[in-house]
Structure formats: structure tokens, C-alpha cells
Design a protein around this motif. Structure first.
Motif, PDB file in Angstrom:
ATOM      1  N   ILE A  33      40.428  40.416  48.564  1.00 39.71           N
ATOM      2  CA  ILE A  33      39.735  40.918  47.381  1.00 39.71           C
ATOM      3  C   ILE A  33      40.251  42.310  47.004  1.00 39.71           C
ATOM      4  CG2 ILE A  33      37.490  41.656  46.488  1.00 39.71           C
ATOM      5  CD1 ILE A  33      36.267  39.518  48.412  1.00 39.71           C
ATOM      6  N   ARG A  36      43.774  42.231  45.626  1.00 40.83           N
ATOM      7  CA  ARG A  36      43.868  41.703  44.269  1.00 40.83           C
ATOM      8  C   ARG A  36      43.419  42.746  43.247  1.00 40.83           C
ATOM      9  NH1 ARG A  36      40.223  39.676  41.517  1.00 40.83           N
ATOM     10  NH2 ARG A  36      38.891  39.214  43.300  1.00 40.83           N
ATOM     11  N   GLN A  37      42.269  43.413  43.560  1.00 39.22           N
ATOM     12  CA  GLN A  37      41.775  44.428  42.626  1.00 39.22           C
ATOM     13  C   GLN A  37      42.798  45.538  42.448  1.00 39.22           C
ATOM     14  OE1 GLN A  37      38.052  45.401  44.415  1.00 39.22           O
ATOM     15  NE2 GLN A  37      36.917  43.921  43.188  1.00 39.22           N
ATOM     16  N   VAL A 109      37.276  45.880  33.145  1.00 39.35           N
ATOM     17  CA  VAL A 109      37.307  45.417  34.528  1.00 39.35           C
ATOM     18  C   VAL A 109      36.136  44.480  34.784  1.00 39.35           C
ATOM     19  CG1 VAL A 109      37.266  46.115  36.941  1.00 39.35           C
ATOM     20  CG2 VAL A 109      38.458  47.526  35.258  1.00 39.35           C
ATOM     21  N   THR A 114      26.175  40.306  26.674  1.00 39.86           N
ATOM     22  CA  THR A 114      25.753  38.958  26.288  1.00 39.86           C
ATOM     23  C   THR A 114      26.954  38.077  25.926  1.00 39.86           C
ATOM     24  OG1 THR A 114      23.951  40.131  25.234  1.00 39.86           O
ATOM     25  CG2 THR A 114      24.036  37.756  24.908  1.00 39.86           C
ATOM     26  N   PRO A 115      27.080  36.903  26.541  1.00 38.08           N
ATOM     27  CA  PRO A 115      28.186  36.022  26.184  1.00 38.08           C
ATOM     28  C   PRO A 115      28.080  35.621  24.713  1.00 38.08           C
ATOM     29  CG  PRO A 115      27.069  35.241  28.167  1.00 38.08           C
ATOM     30  CD  PRO A 115      26.234  36.350  27.599  1.00 38.08           C
TER      31      PRO A 115
END
Lengths: 291, 208
Positions: A33, A36-37, A109, A114-115
Motif C-alpha cells: 500500500i 503504491r501511494q 488523492v 457526493t457521487p
């Protein structure tokens, strides 16, 4: 008695097994993790600063800024990792600013907007309008950049955070300076100004004595209670303490805090008529914040 | 009943007859929360299925050691362990899905479908049957999430296999203005209600 013992022992055993299993998995996944970040972050740096050779990390107000250098040690720009308050939770993004204080790009990032509404902050269309603008531009809604209608809170939060970040980067790392209102030029007195707030006007009173801001008060406001108590009296106190208007407004109630700052700016600008541009600037800002 | 029949039943029960979403209305929180995109719905379904199968097997194999009085806390610890494992694995190897599912991954812990199967089935039945039950209910859950998220994505976004622009297919062309309502939480309720109604009509017609 035996029952209780058996129960506790079984539960403890299960918990211990679970803990050791989780530790094992964590040890495997954690490096993946982090790697990757980090990789994503460096890829972004390389995209915006292809000549990057070295960098130096600085921290201001718990945001991280990486000063990017090329192989000759020449400063190429700054990559900021910024956390700001969106409509619904924190927005983390990277902002790349070159050595002239011009924005090179934005990378979101993480966010919880809201989607279908607030997530327009991720679109190129929203982000690209900032590219090529910078410290010398107003970065004001409706002037040189636009919020997205229907998603004013998310995009407005991004817009003002980007403006603040550009200012911070330019002034802290790039040696830029802007002429601010000089309080020492303002005659003694109590100055008042109003801006549009969440549910109505917000009025501030600024008392100047011997060229110093001695008191900032908010006699009238219609902000959301929870946000207002986050900013008041903290923001006025900081203005008096730091003797400057542009205090950091990262409190989780950014909009309310900014309105107080804007109103103080407006009051002082009205009191110091020689800096007329500044006063006009703030007028435009205030109108937009209330929309 | 023949023995092989029992196994077939264990496997198939959860898919249609006792579908956790459409028949039992269990685990509604992720059902409504993550079904805006097909990929997310299926990802959530598979994550919950993995947890369900693992917890069913472990609960079934430990059932003789677990004192009845503390069984619920033990079940929760077992489920939480697997959920945390899934969460870490997703974050490491499927970061896009992890970001999309967000808070709903840790919330699998309190998904009543999983605790329900542990309590009602796995803690009383042999390991193999619990495994089949977990697979069956998991398939049913994934299927239901898949259908709901497909409906919501097609109507709410006009795409399939979004939100990544490389993989998403625009069904009605770029100019199509989708019904944003379906992408929102209220749209999830409406879509779920409509699907339940259709489901009930079908069940009534065929007397299932």
C-alpha cells in the motif's frame, strides 16, 4: 465459575488468534500500500516536473510541501499535498506549482464528495481551468475560474483551497510578496463591514488603535451554529494576535472562517482608501462566497 | 430426502428462494450505498461473499468449542477479522475498488446477512453444508447487487462498467443526459423498490 472461565478463555483465544492473523496480513499488505501511494505521488511529480532530480519536504499547518529541484539544484517548483474540507468530509489533493507561482496541475488523492455531484472536482474540465494561472491571478470564482453550478460547495471549497495553497507556496517558498493592507496607515477608529453569509449577512467590527488591530468582533451573523463556533472567537483572536488579516482558515469551517476574514479585509480596505484595487477585489469575493 | 439433495438445496437456497436482498431484505446498507456502478456493486458482493464463506466455515468448524453464552461476540470477532483482511487486501491490490467502496467495506462487519448465516446456519450445521450455504447466499447477494447496480448505472450514468473512463461503455452516446436521481441514494431506494415489486410478481406467478 467454570463456565465463566471457559467463556473468557475461549473469547480470549479467538481474539488472540484473530490479532495474530491480522498482524500477519498487515505485514504483507502494508508495504504494498505504501509503495503504491508513494509511486503514484512520484509519478505525479515527474509528470509535472519532468526534470526532477531531488526534492526537499517541508510541512506547514500539517500540509506537506515538496520543493522540487533539477540536477543543478535549481528550484523547479513545489508539489503540495493539501487536505481541505469539502462538502462532505476531507478532500486530499496534490497541487503542482512551478517556480513562477503558476499552477501546473491538480491531482485528487481522495475525497468523499457526493457521487454524480461534488465529484466533478475530479474532472479535467474543472481542474484544467486552474492550469496556467497562479499567484499573479485573482483565482476568484466568476473572474478567471468558475465553480460548477449544482456543485458550488465542493468546487468552491476546492477553489478557495487552491487559492490559499498557491499563496502559501508562492510566499513561503518562492519568495513572492503581495502588497497587503498596511494596518499602521489606518487611522484609529472602529470600522464595520458586511459580507453575504450562509443564511444572511455577516457583519464584523474591527477596532484599530495606534496602527494595530486591537479588537475584531462579529456583532451580526447567520451562519450555521456548529460552523460558527468553530471559527469564533478563534479567527478574530488570531487576527488580533498575528496582526494580519490573512490568517490560516483551515478549521473545518472554512467557509465561515473565510467570510470573517473577508469582512475584516473589506472593513480595513474601506478604511484605507489608497489601496482601492484591494477593496474592489474583496467586494467581488464577498458576492461570490454568498452565491 | 437423498443426501446429495441436501447439498444442492444448501447451495441453491440463497440464490433465489431465500435471496438475502430480494427475499429477506438483509444487508440493506451496502445494497443501497455502493450500487451506483456495476463494478462497485459486484465488488461489494464478492467482498461480502468472501467474508461470508470464510466466517461460515470457521464458525461451523468451531461450533463445538464456542460456549453458547458468548457466541455472538465470538462470531463478530471472526467476521471482523475476515473483513479487516479483505479491507487490507483490497487496499493493497485493488485500490480503485477500495476507494469506491469506501466506508462500506468495514461496515460488512455489521452486515446482518453474515451474522445471520453464522447464527442461523453455520453454528448448527456441518462444515461442508455451511460452506455451500455461504457460497449460495454469497452468489445471491452478489447477483442482487449486480442487478440493482446495473439498473442504477444504466439509468443514472448512461454507462456500463464505469466509472473508469477507459473501461466504461457509453450506451446512449456521449450526449445522453442521464437521470441523475438514480445515481443518488434516493434513486437506490426507488430502484430497489421497483426490483422488489418485479421480483414479487415473478414469484407469485410461478408460485415459488
Amino acid at each position: 465459575m467454570r463456565d465463566i472461565l471457559k467463556m473468557s478463555l475461549t473469547l480470549a483465544m479467538v481474539a488472540a488468534l484473530s490479532a495474530s492473523l491480522l498482524t500477519g496480513v498487515h505485514n504483507i499488505t502494508e508495504p504494498v500500500i505504501l509503495e503504491r501511494q508513494e509511486r503514484e505521488y512520484y509519478e505525479a511529480i515527474e509528470r509535472f516536473f519532468p526534470a526532477v532530480e531531488d526534492f526537499q519536504t517541508k510541512e506547514i499547518d500539517s500540509n506537506q510541501y515538496d520543493l522540487i529541484y533539477d540536477q543543478d539544484g535549481e528550484e523547479l517548483g513545489v508539489m503540495g499535498t493539501i487536505e481541505t474540507q469539502g462538502y462532505d468530509g476531507a478532500i486530499r489533493y496534490n497541487l503542482a506549482v512551478d517556480a513562477e507561482g503558476v499552477i501546473q496541475g491538480i491531482v485528487i488523492v481522495s475525497h468523499t464528495e457526493t457521487p454524480g455531484i461534488g465529484d466533478v472536482i475530479e474532472t479535467d474540465q474543472f481542474q484544467e481551468q486552474f492550469v496556467g494561472k497562479g499567484y499573479d491571478d485573482p483565482l476568484e470564482d466568476g473572474e478567471d475560474v468558475d465553480t460548477v453550478s449544482g456543485a458550488t460547495l465542493s468546487t468552491g471549497a476546492m477553489l478557495s483551497s487552491i487559492r490559499r495553497t498557491v499563496n502559501t507556496i508562492a510566499e513561503q517558498f518562492l519568495g513572492e510578496e503581495r502588497e497587503y493592507i498596511d494596518v499602521s496607515e489606518i487611522p484609529d477608529g472602529v470600522y464595520e463591514a458586511s459580507v453575504d453569509g450562509t443564511h444572511g449577512v455577516l457583519t464584523v467590527e474591527v477596532e484599530v488603535e495606534n496602527g494595530e488591530i486591537v479588537r475584531v468582533d462579529v456583532p451580526e451573523q447567520n451562519e450555521t451554529e456548529a460552523y460558527f463556533v468553530d471559527s469564533y472567537p478563534e479567527i478574530p483572536e488570531r487576527i488580533v494576535e498575528e496582526q494580519r488579516v490573512e490568517v490560516d482558515t483551515q478549521t473545518g469551517a472554512t467557509l465561515t472562517a473565510e467570510r470573517i476574514v473577508d469582512a475584516v479585509k473589506k472593513a480595513l480596505a474601506d478604511a484605507a482608501p489608497e489601496i482601492e484595487d484591494e477593496a474592489e477585489d474583496n467586494g467581488g469575493d464577498n458576492n461570490n462566497e454568498g452565491e | 430426502m437423498k443426501e446429495s439433495n441436501v447439498y444442492v438445496q444448501d447451495l441453491s437456497r440463497g440464490i433465489i428462494k431465500e435471496n438475502p436482498v430480494f427475499r429477506l431484505l438483509l444487508g440493506m446498507c451496502p445494497v443501497l450505498g455502493v450500487t451506483a456502478f456495476l463494478i462497485n456493486g459486484l465488488g461489494m458482493g464478492l467482498a461480502a461473499t468472501a467474508v461470508l464463506i470464510a466466517s461460515n466455515v470457521v464458525v461451523a468448524s468451531l461450533k463445538n468449542f464456542i460456549p453458547a453464552q458468548v457466541r455472538i461476540p465470538i462470531f463478530i470477532v471472526i467476521i471482523a477479522t475476515f473483513v479487516t483482511i479483505i479491507e487490507m487486501v483490497l487496499q493493497a491490490f485493488q485500490p480503485a475498488l477500495y476507494d469506491a467502496l469506501g466506508v462500506f467495506v468495514p461496515l460488512i462487519v455489521v452486515n446482518c446477512m453474515i451474522l445471520g448465516r453464522a447464527e442461523a446456519f453455520a453454528s448448527k450445521k456441518p462444515i461442508l453444508r455451511s460452506l455451500l450455504d455461504g457460497i449460495g447466499v454469497g452468489i445471491g447477494f452478489t447477483l442482487a447487487l449486480g442487478i440493482l447496480s446495473l439498473v442504477r448505472e444504466v439509468f443514472g450514468q448512461g454507462t456500463i462498467l464505469g466509472p473508469e473512463p477507459e473501461s466504461s461503455i457509453h450506451l446512449f452516446g456521449e450526449a445522453f443526459e442521464p437521470m441523475g436521481l438514480f445515481a443518488q441514494p434516493p434513486g437506490a431506494f426507488i430502484a430497489l423498490g421497483l426490483l422488489l415489486a418485479i421480483n414479487n410478481i415473478i414469484f407469485k406467478k410461478y408460485n415459488l
